[in-house]
Design an enzyme around this catalytic site. Structure first.
Site, PDB file in Angstrom:
ATOM      1  N   ILE A   1     -19.444  13.766  37.275  1.00  0.00           N
ATOM      2  CA  ILE A   1     -18.655  12.917  38.171  1.00  0.00           C
ATOM      3  C   ILE A   1     -17.261  12.660  37.619  1.00  0.00           C
ATOM      4  O   ILE A   1     -16.341  12.315  38.355  1.00  0.00           O
ATOM      5  CB  ILE A   1     -19.395  11.581  38.414  1.00  0.00           C
ATOM      6  N   LYS A   2     -17.080  12.855  36.323  1.00  0.00           N
ATOM      7  CA  LYS A   2     -15.795  12.561  35.690  1.00  0.00           C
ATOM      8  C   LYS A   2     -14.680  13.499  36.150  1.00  0.00           C
ATOM      9  O   LYS A   2     -13.498  13.205  35.947  1.00  0.00           O
ATOM     10  CB  LYS A   2     -15.938  12.627  34.170  1.00  0.00           C
ATOM     11  N   ASP A   3     -15.046  14.633  36.761  1.00  0.00           N
ATOM     12  CA  ASP A   3     -14.011  15.523  37.305  1.00  0.00           C
ATOM     13  C   ASP A   3     -13.125  14.773  38.294  1.00  0.00           C
ATOM     14  O   ASP A   3     -11.912  15.008  38.375  1.00  0.00           O
ATOM     15  CB  ASP A   3     -14.642  16.718  38.032  1.00  0.00           C
TER      16      ASP A   3
ATOM     17  N   ALA B   1     -10.746  12.318  36.383  1.00  0.00           N
ATOM     18  CA  ALA B   1      -9.850  13.043  35.475  1.00  0.00           C
ATOM     19  C   ALA B   1      -8.662  13.615  36.245  1.00  0.00           C
ATOM     20  O   ALA B   1      -7.507  13.472  35.837  1.00  0.00           O
ATOM     21  CB  ALA B   1     -10.619  14.152  34.758  1.00  0.00           C
TER      22      ALA B   1
END
Length: 454
Positions: A42-44, A47
């Site tokens: 989910i950090k995409d 970021a």
């Protein structure tokens, strides 16, 4: 149809119904599978959002260096975007993070600096402090600062929240999220509560973290802080991205329950997810009495199981921490299967001949050597034979003069597979300390006997 670059594939992740692990619960339990993002987490989302906002604000300039303290997933998203956009990356992380996460960052060309976990955030050795120092030292650098950069929260307000609302046709009643930086839960919850203020938002915390007590009392209690194994959730400080106003409650989950549920998700649901997903589902099960038949619960599955192969998906790792019972042979079960045997040792000052006579009388082919009660080496029949062939007078010498390296010590919970890798022509046995502090020896014969009884 095609995409212009990999960054355009971020988002629009599926909702999948859980059927087995959540069987005791009422309602419909849906997992938001964020592993389908190109960086497998989910950090995409955040970021890319942080980078784009920094570019627009003039903080990140062409050819610049992105610096961040990251447990791996945010770094992956940043590194992926940096490749496409032409930036360099330097990441700091902690020594509790899985090797797979660190290797993945380096695969994208990022520099990774590993820092100690068990220090205060203000300590100059901490991964927070090291990243802040590098931002000042490296020319043309920008620190993403995922904990306090509100672009993190905004990404989920703009993307994750609307996706869930649309996918559930507005029927969602509960959102369950493991809380680390706080961006995912805060941004998603803010959007969903604007659509329906009655939606309950449950944050999953871990023992060793301060979130739950702070939410309930408003007190930042340092006595709550201690090292823990669970990755991706919990903190020992208060990130600005954690909006406690949109989180209804926090539930703490043990390292063991999080790890075992992570494993169960793969074995029972066919979903290869990371540690925070296991923690979130375990926490939901603890809160299950709050649910009704018509509830629709969405649980965020943050990242992919491939980043935990050396940990939650490694049975030896689980056994060494007491998380997994003896489903297969271990050092402990081998000792239980055979009769009690007092280990025979020889003091290093005894002669070679005396040692050989003891081995001969007991019909054993190797023996540990001790010095003041500590195991410091071993002697085998081959050691004695080779020594006497070279110099027959050595029979009266102290046995330590022909000693070889000691048998390796193993953990009681080490599997028979791993023990077998330690035994070869030079090391024909291992030592293990039992629950009573006694030293035991496990030989090739013991392993063969245990296997034959299965």
């Amino acid at each position: 149809m095609w995409y212009n670059n990999i960054l355009e594939t971020i988002g629009n992740t599926p909702l999948v119904k859980l059927n087995i692990v959540t069987k005791p619960l009422k309602g419909t339990i849906l997992a938001k599978i964020e592993t389908t993002n190109p960086g497998n987490s989910i950090k995409d989302r955040m970021a890319l959002k942080m980078i784009e906002d920094a570019e627009q604000a003039g903080l990140l300039k062409p050819g610049g260096t992105i610096i961040e303290g990251t447990s791996g997933n945010t770094g992956m998203g940043l590194a992926m975007a940096a490749v496409v956009k032409g930036y360099h990356c330097i990441f700091t992380t902690t020594d509790k993070q899985s090797k797979e996460k660190i290797d993945a960052l380096r695969a994208f060309g990022a520099e990774v600096i590993v820092c100690p976990t068990n220090v205060d955030p203000e300590d100059p050795r901490s991964y927070y402090s090291v990243s802040s120092r590098l931002e000042k030292e490296v020319p043309n650098a920008w620190k993403a600062n995922q904990y306090d950069n509100l672009s993190n929260t905004q990404a989920h307000y703009e993307q994750t929240g609307p996706e869930i609302w649309e996918q559930t046709e507005g029927k969602i009643t509960h959102l369950v999220v493991g809380v680390g930086t706080g961006g995912t839960i805060s941004g998603t919850a803010k959007y969903l509560k604007e659509m329906n203020p009655n939606i309950k938002v449950w944050g999953i915390d871990t023992y060793g973290s301060i979130f739950k007590k702070y939410k309930e009392t408003g007190i930042f209690d340092k006595s709550e802080i201690y090292p823990y194994i669970t990755e991706g959730i919990g903190e020992d400080f208060l990130p600005e991205n954690v909006n406690f106003d949109v989180i209804d409650l926090f539930e703490k989950v043990t390292d063991k329950d999080a790890a075992l549920m992570t494993r169960d998700l793969a074995r029972k649901e066919g979903i290869f997810a990371g540690n925070s997903a296991g923690a979130a589902v375990a926490g939901l099960l603890q809160l299950g009495n709050e649910l009704k038949d018509d509830d629709v619960v969405v649980v965020i599955f943050h990242d992919h199981g491939s980043r935990y192969m050396g940990k939650m998906y490694n049975e030896d790792w689980l056994r060494e921490r007491g998380f997994l019972k003896d489903e297969k042979l271990t050092a402990k079960s081998i000792l239980k299967r055979r009769a009690n045997q007092d280990i025979v040792t020889v003091d290093v000052k005894q002669s070679v001949l005396e040692t050989f006579n003891i081995m001969k009388s007991l019909n054993i082919s190797q023996i540990p050597l001790t010095q003041q009660g500590m195991v410091v080496g071993k002697v085998t029949e081959a050691d004695i034979l080779n020594a006497l062939l070279d110099n027959p007078s050595l029979k009266s010498a102290e046995v330590e003069s022909i000693a070889s390296k000691p048998f390796p010590f193993v953990d009681l919970n080490m599997s028979i597979d791993k023990i077998s890798t330690l035994i070869d022509k030079d090391t024909q046995a291992v030592l293990v300390e039992d629950e009573f502090g006694r030293i035991n020896i496990i030989t090739q014969y013991d392993i063969i006997s245990a296997i034959s009884e299965i």
